[in-house]
Write a protein that holds these residues in place. Structure first.
Motif, PDB file in Angstrom:
ATOM      1  N   UNK A 174       3.283  17.162 -10.624  1.00 29.17           N
ATOM      2  CA  UNK A 174       3.295  17.551 -11.765  1.00 29.17           C
ATOM      3  C   UNK A 174       2.728  19.105 -11.686  1.00 29.17           C
ATOM      4  N   UNK A 175       1.681  19.204 -10.801  1.00 32.17           N
ATOM      5  CA  UNK A 175       1.036  20.470 -10.793  1.00 32.17           C
ATOM      6  C   UNK A 175       1.947  21.506 -10.053  1.00 32.17           C
ATOM      7  N   UNK A 176       2.615  21.035  -9.114  1.00 29.07           N
ATOM      8  CA  UNK A 176       3.760  22.070  -8.676  1.00 29.07           C
ATOM      9  C   UNK A 176       4.559  22.462  -9.424  1.00 29.07           C
ATOM     10  N   UNK A 177       5.340  21.703 -10.364  1.00 31.17           N
ATOM     11  CA  UNK A 177       6.358  22.061 -11.446  1.00 31.17           C
ATOM     12  C   UNK A 177       5.704  22.948 -12.352  1.00 31.17           C
ATOM     13  N   UNK A 178       4.499  22.422 -12.960  1.00 30.54           N
ATOM     14  CA  UNK A 178       3.768  23.299 -14.036  1.00 30.54           C
ATOM     15  C   UNK A 178       3.816  24.533 -13.580  1.00 30.54           C
ATOM     16  N   UNK A 179       3.019  24.677 -12.384  1.00 32.20           N
ATOM     17  CA  UNK A 179       2.782  26.212 -11.997  1.00 32.20           C
ATOM     18  C   UNK A 179       3.949  26.718 -11.299  1.00 32.20           C
ATOM     19  N   UNK A 180       5.258  26.190 -10.959  1.00 35.29           N
ATOM     20  CA  UNK A 180       6.174  26.595 -10.187  1.00 35.29           C
ATOM     21  C   UNK A 180       5.908  27.157  -8.853  1.00 35.29           C
ATOM     22  N   UNK A 181       5.093  26.421  -8.278  1.00 32.02           N
ATOM     23  CA  UNK A 181       4.761  26.994  -6.857  1.00 32.02           C
ATOM     24  C   UNK A 181       5.186  25.784  -6.219  1.00 32.02           C
ATOM     25  N   UNK A 182       6.040  25.792  -5.012  1.00 31.95           N
ATOM     26  CA  UNK A 182       6.595  24.814  -4.743  1.00 31.95           C
ATOM     27  C   UNK A 182       6.228  24.658  -2.893  1.00 31.95           C
ATOM     28  N   UNK A 183       5.667  25.722  -2.572  1.00 31.78           N
ATOM     29  CA  UNK A 183       5.350  25.882  -0.980  1.00 31.78           C
ATOM     30  C   UNK A 183       4.380  24.670  -0.669  1.00 31.78           C
ATOM     31  N   UNK A 184       4.776  24.111   0.598  1.00 29.83           N
ATOM     32  CA  UNK A 184       4.003  22.868   0.876  1.00 29.83           C
ATOM     33  C   UNK A 184       3.821  22.940   2.427  1.00 29.83           C
ATOM     34  N   UNK A 185       2.541  22.751   3.232  1.00 26.60           N
ATOM     35  CA  UNK A 185       2.612  22.641   4.655  1.00 26.60           C
ATOM     36  C   UNK A 185       2.918  21.351   4.995  1.00 26.60           C
ATOM     37  N   UNK A 186       3.177  20.237   4.115  1.00 30.47           N
ATOM     38  CA  UNK A 186       3.431  18.823   4.598  1.00 30.47           C
ATOM     39  C   UNK A 186       4.633  18.497   3.910  1.00 30.47           C
ATOM     40  N   UNK A 237       0.784  -1.301  -0.076  1.00 31.35           N
ATOM     41  CA  UNK A 237       0.024  -0.045  -0.086  1.00 31.35           C
ATOM     42  C   UNK A 237       0.911   1.137  -0.133  1.00 31.35           C
ATOM     43  N   UNK A 238       2.078   1.225   0.800  1.00 32.42           N
ATOM     44  CA  UNK A 238       2.744   2.407   0.704  1.00 32.42           C
ATOM     45  C   UNK A 238       3.432   2.616  -0.809  1.00 32.42           C
ATOM     46  N   UNK A 239       3.891   1.600  -1.274  1.00 31.63           N
ATOM     47  CA  UNK A 239       4.658   1.732  -2.275  1.00 31.63           C
ATOM     48  C   UNK A 239       3.610   2.140  -3.576  1.00 31.63           C
ATOM     49  N   UNK A 240       2.307   1.628  -3.582  1.00 28.37           N
ATOM     50  CA  UNK A 240       1.268   2.103  -4.663  1.00 28.37           C
ATOM     51  C   UNK A 240       1.100   3.532  -4.176  1.00 28.37           C
ATOM     52  N   UNK A 241       0.906   3.947  -2.853  1.00 34.90           N
ATOM     53  CA  UNK A 241       0.769   5.414  -2.851  1.00 34.90           C
ATOM     54  C   UNK A 241       1.769   6.276  -3.254  1.00 34.90           C
ATOM     55  N   UNK A 242       2.700   5.978  -3.433  1.00 42.29           N
ATOM     56  CA  UNK A 242       3.891   6.454  -4.182  1.00 42.29           C
ATOM     57  C   UNK A 242       3.446   7.354  -5.429  1.00 42.29           C
ATOM     58  N   UNK A 243       2.677   6.514  -6.432  1.00 44.04           N
ATOM     59  CA  UNK A 243       2.381   6.737  -7.716  1.00 44.04           C
ATOM     60  C   UNK A 243       1.273   7.887  -7.578  1.00 44.04           C
ATOM     61  N   UNK A 244       0.517   7.787  -6.603  1.00 52.83           N
ATOM     62  CA  UNK A 244      -0.333   8.830  -6.416  1.00 52.83           C
ATOM     63  C   UNK A 244      -0.033  10.318  -6.169  1.00 52.83           C
ATOM     64  N   UNK A 245       1.437  10.309  -6.084  1.00 54.09           N
ATOM     65  CA  UNK A 245       2.253  11.718  -5.635  1.00 54.09           C
ATOM     66  C   UNK A 245       2.325  12.507  -6.779  1.00 54.09           C
ATOM     67  N   UNK A 246       2.495  11.685  -7.956  1.00 50.42           N
ATOM     68  CA  UNK A 246       2.831  12.138  -9.477  1.00 50.42           C
ATOM     69  C   UNK A 246       1.852  13.411  -9.695  1.00 50.42           C
ATOM     70  N   UNK A 247       0.238  13.226  -9.508  1.00 57.38           N
ATOM     71  CA  UNK A 247      -0.507  14.541 -10.088  1.00 57.38           C
ATOM     72  C   UNK A 247       0.059  15.609  -9.166  1.00 57.38           C
ATOM     73  N   UNK A 248       0.098  15.674  -7.872  1.00 56.36           N
ATOM     74  CA  UNK A 248       0.453  16.729  -7.062  1.00 56.36           C
ATOM     75  C   UNK A 248       1.920  17.427  -7.581  1.00 56.36           C
TER      76      UNK A 248
END
Ligand code: NAP
Length: 295
Positions: free
Chosen positions: A226-238, A213-224
């Protein structure tokens, strides 16, 4: 997918019958297309003829017998050379180049083909030979959209997930390279972890079952990411970069104690530490893309 009863079967030529080319030819035969085959060494031609293909003595003869020409040989330079020898038969055909190479090679081969009056698509096959023809097989296509649309049924017989990604054939190559780039990073991490676990007497399979489950969850990070990189917005609370450093130090120390290679985690630590030094400690991990951009 098989050729629809009402659809006139398009004649196809397959140039190159290695592991992948043979699988492509078989998938086309299975789908009901008439297939002419050519290969540098004749033995592989016989195997395909036994399955219903027609043999051609030269690339030129194979191209002359077909409306759609599939090229699948070893490397972009060889693909261009094979097509060059068949140049006189190219006018009016559609060449589907499924050979891996660089984006520049693919554009140059596209130029060569269109200069000789044929249409050109480059397809990047994202599966191994036994999966060719399956509904889940992914192939990224670059080239003019209307050429893809015209031959979509045939292309889907090679891989159900045939997707047009750009009018530029080089972009399909880059999509494929990007997947491989990500794959090698993930695989190296998995193998480093396997070495560490193995050193501690832990079976990798036991770990994998529990951790899946932890390994599978890694791929669910990609949309987040990709969005940060495309928007060049890197600030994150976590999960900011500052939190990665102690974990990397632990991994390096544990690896060192166990005599496991530390190059991979040390490299990652270097990137994270540099980002912290630059004041990016409270940014997302995606901030590290700037390191790779600099080369
Ligand atoms: N195999 C896979 O799972 C896979 C997956 C994705 C993409 N691909 C891509 O598919 C392409 C073919 O790979 P493959 O695995 O089928 O390779 P392969 O089994 O080694 O076959 C290579 C093919 O290229 C031909 N060839 C090599 N040099 C040549 C030359 N100078 N002139 C003419 N023909 C030549 C070979 O002819 P001979 O039989 O005469 O040697 C053979 O038909 C590559 O671009 C590869 O990256 C393969």
């Amino acid at each position: 997918m098989s050729v629809h009863e009402n659809e006139q079967a398009v004649a196809v030529a397959v140039l190159g019958l290695g592991e992948m080319g043979s699988a492509l030819a078989v998938a086309l035969l299975d789908a009901g297309y008439p297939v002419t085959v050519w290969n540098r060494s004749e033995d592989k031609v016989h195997q395909l003829v036994a399955k219903g293909a027609r043999p051609a003595a030269t690339p030129e003869a194979a191209v002359a017998a077909a409306e759609v020409v599939i090229v699948n040989v070893k490397g972009g330079a060889v693909a261009a050379e094979v097509l060059r020898t068949a140049a006189s038969a190219l006018p009016g055909r559609t060449v589907v180049d499924l050979t891996d190479g660089s984006s520049e090679q693919s554009r140059a081969t596209g130029q060569l083909v269109t200069t000789h009056g044929a249409d050109y698509l480059h397809g990047q096959i994202m599966t191994i030979a036994p999966a060719v023809g399956s509904p889940d097989a992914v192939v990224f296509y670059g080239g003019l959209r209307d050429v893809f649309d015209r031959h979509e049924a045939l292309l889907r017989s090679l891989g159900g997930r045939a997707t047009h990604v750009s009018d530029d054939p080089g972009v399909a190559v880059l999509y494929g390279m990007a997947v491989h780039d990500i794959m090698w990073g993930l695989l190296n991490g998995f193998l480093h972890a396997a070495a560490l676990l193995g050193n501690a007497g832990i079976r990798v399979g036991d770990f994998q079952q529990v951790a899946q489950p932890s390994l599978t969850a890694l791929s669910s990070l990609f949309p987040m990411l990709a969005g940060e990189i495309d928007r060049a917005e890197f600030a994150t609370p976590y999960g900011a970069l500052v939190h990665h450093l102690p974990s990397l130090d632990d991994l390096i120390a544990e690896s060192r104690v166990r005599g496991i290679d530390v190059d991979l985690p040390t490299y990652t630590r270097k990137l994270v530490a540099a980002a912290l030094d630059a004041g990016h400690g409270h940014d997302s991990y995606s901030r590290l893309v700037e390191h790779f951009r600099r080369g």
